[in-house]
Design a protein around this motif. Structure first.
Motif, short mmCIF file in Angstrom:
data_model
loop_
_atom_site.label_atom_id
_atom_site.label_comp_id
_atom_site.label_asym_id
_atom_site.label_seq_id
_atom_site.Cartn_x
_atom_site.Cartn_y
_atom_site.Cartn_z
N GLN A 119 0.82 -1.21 0.00
CA GLN A 119 0.00 0.00 0.00
C GLN A 119 0.86 1.26 0.00
O GLN A 119 0.54 2.25 -0.67
CB GLN A 119 -0.91 0.02 1.22
N SER B 72 -7.26 1.95 5.61
CA SER B 72 -8.54 2.15 4.95
C SER B 72 -8.57 3.37 4.05
O SER B 72 -9.47 3.52 3.23
CB SER B 72 -9.65 2.27 6.00
N PRO C 113 -5.58 2.82 -1.44
CA PRO C 113 -6.02 1.66 -2.23
C PRO C 113 -5.50 0.36 -1.62
O PRO C 113 -4.35 0.27 -1.22
CB PRO C 113 -5.40 1.92 -3.61
N GLU D 250 -3.63 -5.85 -3.66
CA GLU D 250 -4.35 -6.91 -4.36
C GLU D 250 -4.27 -8.23 -3.58
O GLU D 250 -3.22 -8.59 -3.05
CB GLU D 250 -3.76 -7.11 -5.75
N GLN E 216 -11.85 -6.58 5.31
CA GLN E 216 -11.35 -5.25 5.61
C GLN E 216 -12.52 -4.38 6.09
O GLN E 216 -13.67 -4.64 5.74
CB GLN E 216 -10.70 -4.61 4.38
N TYR F 142 -13.33 -1.38 5.30
CA TYR F 142 -13.97 -0.76 4.14
C TYR F 142 -13.48 -1.49 2.90
O TYR F 142 -12.36 -1.26 2.44
CB TYR F 142 -13.63 0.73 4.05
N PRO F 143 -14.30 -2.40 2.34
CA PRO F 143 -13.86 -3.18 1.18
C PRO F 143 -13.49 -2.32 -0.02
O PRO F 143 -12.62 -2.69 -0.81
CB PRO F 143 -15.08 -4.05 0.87
N LYS F 144 -14.15 -1.14 -0.15
CA LYS F 144 -13.84 -0.25 -1.26
C LYS F 144 -13.04 0.94 -0.73
O LYS F 144 -13.42 1.55 0.26
CB LYS F 144 -15.12 0.24 -1.93
N PRO F 145 -11.95 1.27 -1.39
CA PRO F 145 -11.12 2.38 -0.90
C PRO F 145 -11.82 3.73 -1.06
O PRO F 145 -12.65 3.91 -1.96
CB PRO F 145 -9.87 2.30 -1.79
N SER G 252 -11.97 7.61 -2.12
CA SER G 252 -11.34 8.40 -3.17
C SER G 252 -10.38 9.41 -2.54
O SER G 252 -10.50 9.75 -1.35
CB SER G 252 -12.40 9.14 -3.99
#
Length: 498
Positions: free
Chosen positions: A93, A457, A460, A463, A473, A475-478, A480
């Protein structure tokens, strides 16, 4: 501040620079600059792995901070350090995974020997690779420390500043350093090691309020005394292991509470460690102070007990010690304790300040780094810098970390008994583990250590690799970049804009 600090500061007030006098007066009267008159900031006491990693995450968030390190320079201390799938995604990360790989080598297994170098068993590490997609890596502790330090802004790292005490109120927190300077901030992170001054001050406050649990009032005696180091510029003809593209971790169970190991790492180096288990009477009388943590104290009283014992790579351990420069050796007392109280008010503990583990499970620095990422995530979610909001963030950090740390402390104890235990029961357990149980048993034990892989969190996500399930995690989606900037500005930029 505690009374002693107040008296000391008051006595030397005339010697302070004028710019500190006003701050000192405010501190002694238990007041602090109003929010609109100073910059918001996090103060980090200590310069270990957890402190550096937290500082690195704060820089990525553009949150102002100061990190106070008590020494004049970074000390290149300690031996080998294991890096597993728990923390390797974090380096991805941060974009430094290739740098970490350049100072490390994969570790396929850990070999265990008796004092005559007869092999007792093998603990496989490649089970982690299949399920998580990450190889177990090993590097020199000092090399990783310098790598992380190089990523930080030097303006925020304040050397030769040991934080002695602190005071806080509704507006923020003030720390007092050993040179009589004081600094103001909104949050104080105590990452100052096993003999933490911040924890000591926090617990004194809680004791006065009758809020400190009994378990936290009890002192943890040291279990081992250990000397570690890194021998450099070695000959690959003498030590053939240096020719291999992977790490050999060879641990020896000696006699009379003694043990030692040797680990080859890149650039013709071998990390080594020597340890002696302390009996209860010796442990009770051991004088463990701040100076007893990893440092340049006299290592020879321990080393002389191991000079003639065989090195797993050839020769003797004495020859390996003599090939090590003095500034690459360190002695430390090793203890184990998980404290129940990690925060109070605007102050929170991190790493060895709130939990210490034996080093043989390679969980000490790993859990310091995991503390840092979870704390950074909690601070990222702050709505404002009120005491109520900060307390909520600290409770969230504690709820996520305390149960896992307790389980890791139990795992650390089990590994210590397996690799260092010398009682009849411990020797029998070791024999059964390596001779009666199938190797799949050891593999499952190691695989279980790869399930917990939290990431930052606000960046991004790395992978997912491996055949095992992706770790959950928060927050599964990072978020912006715009959302991250909006959150940080709304909390940490407000005071600067007033």
């Amino acid at each position: 501040m505690v009374a002693s600090s107040v008296n000391r500061l008051n006595s030397c007030r005339s010697s302070l620079p004028s710019e500190y006098t006003e701050k000192l007066d405010r501190s002694l009267h238990r007041s602090m600059p109003p929010p609109s008159s100073r910059e918001s900031r996090i103060l980090i006491a200590g310069g270990g792995f957890g402190a550096l990693f937290l500082a690195l995450l704060l820089e990525r968030l553009s949150i102002p901070y100061y990190l106070f390190e008590g020494g004049l320079q970074v000390k290149r201390l300690g031996g080998a350090l294991g890096l597993g799938p728990n923390i390797l995604p974090l380096f991805e990360q941060l974009g430094v995974a290739s740098l970490v790989a350049s100072i490390s080598m994969p570790c396929p297994a850990v070999d265990l020997y008796d004092q005559n170098l007869k092999k007792l068993g093998v603990l496989p590490m490649n089970a982690l690779t299949e399920t998580t997609g990450y190889e177990k890596l090993v590097c020199a502790r000092s090399n990783l420390y310098e790598l992380i330090l190089a990523q930080l802004s030097k303006d925020n790292i304040i050397m030769n500043k040991k934080v002695l005490s602190y005071e806080e109120n509704e507006f923020g927190v003030t720390v007092c350093c050993s040179d009589n300077s004081i600094y103001c901030g909104d949050i104080l992170v105590g990452a100052d090691g096993t003999q933490s001054r911040i924890r000591h001050n926090m617990y004194k406050i809680l004791t006065r309020k009758n809020l400190l649990p009994k378990a936290d009032r009890e002192k943890a005696p040291p279990n081992f005394v250990c000397v570690a180091g890194v021998a450099q510029h070695l000959s690959s003809e003498k030590y053939n292991c240096l020719k291999d593209p992977y790490v050999h971790v060879r641990t020896v169970v000696g006699a009379k509470g003694q043990g030692w190991h040797a680990v080859n790492i890149p650039d013709d180096q071998i990390c080594w460690a020597l340890w002696i288990e302390l009996d209860p009477a010796t442990a009770a009388n051991a004088k463990v102070t701040e100076a007893s943590e990893f440092g340049f104290q006299n290592t020879e009283p321990v080393v002389k007990c191991f000079r003639e014992v065989p090195c797993p790579f050839g020769g003797t351990m004495g020859e390996l010690v003599d090939a090590t420069e003095d500034n690459m050796k360190a002695r430390a007392f090793v203890e184990e304790k998980v404290y129940e109280t990690w925060f109070h008010g605007r102050t929170v503990l991190l790493g060895d300040a709130c939990h210490t583990m034996h080093p043989w499970s390679a969980q000490g620095e790993t859990n310091e780094i995991l503390d840092a990422v979870i704390l950074a995530n909690s601070l990222f979610e702050l709505r404002d810098l009120s005491l109520r909001s900060i307390t909520y963030a600290f409770k969230d950090y504690y709820a996520q970390r305390y149960p896992y740390v307790k389980s890791q402390a139990a795992f650390s104890r089990a590994v210590t008994k397996l690799f260092c235990g010398q009682s009849i029961r411990e020797r029998f357990t070791r024999y059964v583990t390596f001779n009666w149980f199938p190797q799949s048993y050891s593999c499952r034990m190691i695989e279980g250590q790869g399930h917990y892989r939290p990431q930052a969190s606000f960046m991004p996500l790395a992978e997912h690799r491996g055949k095992g399930p992706a770790p959950r995690q928060r927050y599964p989606k990072p978020f912006s970049e715009e959302e991250v900037a909006r959150r940080i500005t709304s909390v940490w930029g407000r005071r600067r804009n007033l």
